[in-house]
Write a protein that holds these residues in place. Structure first.
Motif, short mmCIF file in Angstrom:
data_model
loop_
_atom_site.label_atom_id
_atom_site.label_comp_id
_atom_site.label_asym_id
_atom_site.label_seq_id
_atom_site.Cartn_x
_atom_site.Cartn_y
_atom_site.Cartn_z
N MET A 1 0.72 -1.21 0.01
CA MET A 1 0.20 0.00 -0.06
C MET A 1 0.84 1.17 -0.07
N GLY A 2 0.34 2.15 -0.52
CA GLY A 2 0.94 3.59 -0.45
C GLY A 2 2.33 3.72 -1.66
N LEU A 3 3.08 4.09 -1.27
CA LEU A 3 4.52 4.40 -2.32
C LEU A 3 4.89 3.02 -2.68
N ASP A 4 4.88 1.77 -2.00
CA ASP A 4 5.28 0.61 -2.60
C ASP A 4 4.31 0.15 -3.69
N THR A 5 2.93 0.44 -3.66
CA THR A 5 2.20 0.07 -4.68
C THR A 5 2.20 1.00 -5.77
N ILE A 6 2.62 2.24 -5.74
CA ILE A 6 2.74 2.78 -6.84
C ILE A 6 3.96 2.48 -7.62
N ARG A 7 5.25 2.32 -6.86
CA ARG A 7 6.39 1.74 -7.30
C ARG A 7 6.12 0.32 -7.99
N ALA A 8 5.46 -0.39 -7.64
CA ALA A 8 5.12 -1.84 -8.23
C ALA A 8 4.49 -1.47 -9.49
N ALA A 9 3.47 -0.56 -9.48
CA ALA A 9 2.80 -0.46 -10.80
C ALA A 9 3.53 0.41 -11.97
N LEU A 10 4.58 1.07 -11.64
CA LEU A 10 5.34 1.57 -12.57
C LEU A 10 6.18 0.64 -13.45
N PRO A 11 6.15 1.14 -14.97
CA PRO A 11 7.00 -0.03 -15.89
C PRO A 11 8.43 0.09 -15.54
N ALA A 12 9.16 -0.61 -16.00
CA ALA A 12 10.68 -0.81 -16.31
C ALA A 12 11.03 0.56 -16.56
N TYR A 13 10.65 1.14 -17.70
CA TYR A 13 11.24 2.36 -18.20
C TYR A 13 11.10 3.61 -17.41
N ALA A 14 10.31 3.49 -16.29
CA ALA A 14 10.27 4.70 -15.13
C ALA A 14 10.67 4.15 -13.87
N GLY A 15 11.93 3.28 -14.03
CA GLY A 15 12.62 2.98 -12.69
C GLY A 15 13.10 3.96 -11.86
N ASP A 16 13.37 5.20 -12.69
CA ASP A 16 14.15 6.30 -11.90
C ASP A 16 12.95 6.81 -11.26
N ILE A 17 11.66 6.95 -11.77
CA ILE A 17 10.72 7.56 -10.78
C ILE A 17 10.30 6.78 -9.76
N ALA A 18 10.62 5.39 -9.92
CA ALA A 18 10.26 4.53 -8.55
C ALA A 18 11.43 4.87 -7.64
N LEU A 19 12.52 4.74 -7.95
CA LEU A 19 13.67 5.17 -7.02
C LEU A 19 13.34 6.50 -6.31
N ASN A 20 13.11 7.68 -7.07
CA ASN A 20 13.01 8.77 -6.52
C ASN A 20 11.69 9.08 -5.56
N LEU A 21 10.77 8.19 -5.62
CA LEU A 21 9.48 8.25 -4.59
C LEU A 21 10.13 8.23 -3.28
N ASP A 22 10.89 7.24 -2.92
CA ASP A 22 11.43 7.13 -1.67
C ASP A 22 12.38 8.42 -1.19
N SER A 23 13.27 8.48 -2.20
CA SER A 23 14.22 9.66 -1.96
C SER A 23 13.75 11.04 -1.64
N THR A 24 12.72 11.32 -2.31
CA THR A 24 11.85 12.76 -2.11
C THR A 24 10.80 12.60 -1.20
N ILE A 25 10.25 11.68 -0.97
CA ILE A 25 9.18 11.73 0.01
C ILE A 25 9.50 11.21 1.39
N ARG A 26 9.96 9.86 1.33
CA ARG A 26 10.44 9.39 2.43
C ARG A 26 11.58 9.90 3.35
N ALA A 27 12.48 10.40 2.49
CA ALA A 27 13.73 10.72 3.02
C ALA A 27 13.88 12.24 2.60
#
Length: 176
Positions: A1-27
């Motif tokens: 649930m939450g950011l993990d669900t968004i990251r899991a839904a993102l396609p491989a080409y958006a891997g940078d977006i997935a990585l940046n979710l944590d580094s911008t919001i959680r960190a």
């Protein structure tokens, strides 16, 4: 649930977006209220149902009900004012500057959360909505009230990543 669900839904080409979710919001160097309020306000502005639902679910634990309502209110009032002030600016006729907007913005005076945090959320939504006048105005207000350029930058980073996640998921849904 939450950011993990968004990251899991993102396609491989958006891997940078997935990585940046944590580094911008959680960190983020912002407080949790500032970071999650920014993320939620931007999720509302970005309009993707998955991003909004998942960020809202996780943000509630950091913001509480009043903070959630204020973040949604920041997105709502910026949807109105960003459209108005951006259009007035783009027209390029200085005569419009002397005409009062006459748009009610009561939530800005009484947002139900710290006014500085609310203004930070408004700035981040203004970045998504592309309103230079509002960005300048909110940035000046924030700086005048003790926010650092680093804090403003953090809100802009969150805005960029949340918007990118929403755009990517919208594209994938349209192509499915």
């Amino acid at each position: 649930m939450g950011l993990d669900t968004i990251r899991a839904a993102l396609p491989a080409y958006a891997g940078d977006i997935a990585l940046n979710l944590d580094s911008t919001i959680r960190a983020a160097t912002l407080t949790p209220v500032q970071a999650w309020g920014t993320a939620l306000a931007c999720a509302v502005a970005a309009r993707n149902p998955v991003v909004l639902r998942e960020i809202a679910a996780e943000a509630l634990g950091h913001l509480g009900p009043d903070g959630v309502e204020a973040a949604k209110g920041a997105a709502a009032v910026m949807a109105m004012t960003n459209t108005y002030y951006r259009a007035r600016h783009l027209i390029g006729d200085e005569r419009y500057a002397s005409i009062p907007a006459r748009l009610r913005m009561r939530i800005v005076a009484r947002p139900g959360v710290d006014k500085g945090d609310f203004k930070l959320w408004c700035l981040a939504v203004s970045a998504i909505n592309g309103c230079g006048i509002c960005l300048e105005s909110h940035e000046k207000t924030l700086r005048d009230n003790g926010f650092t350029p680093e804090q403003v930058n953090e809100a802009l980073r969150i805005s960029a990543v949340v918007h990118a996640a929403a755009v990517t998921l919208d594209a994938e849904a349209a192509l499915a």
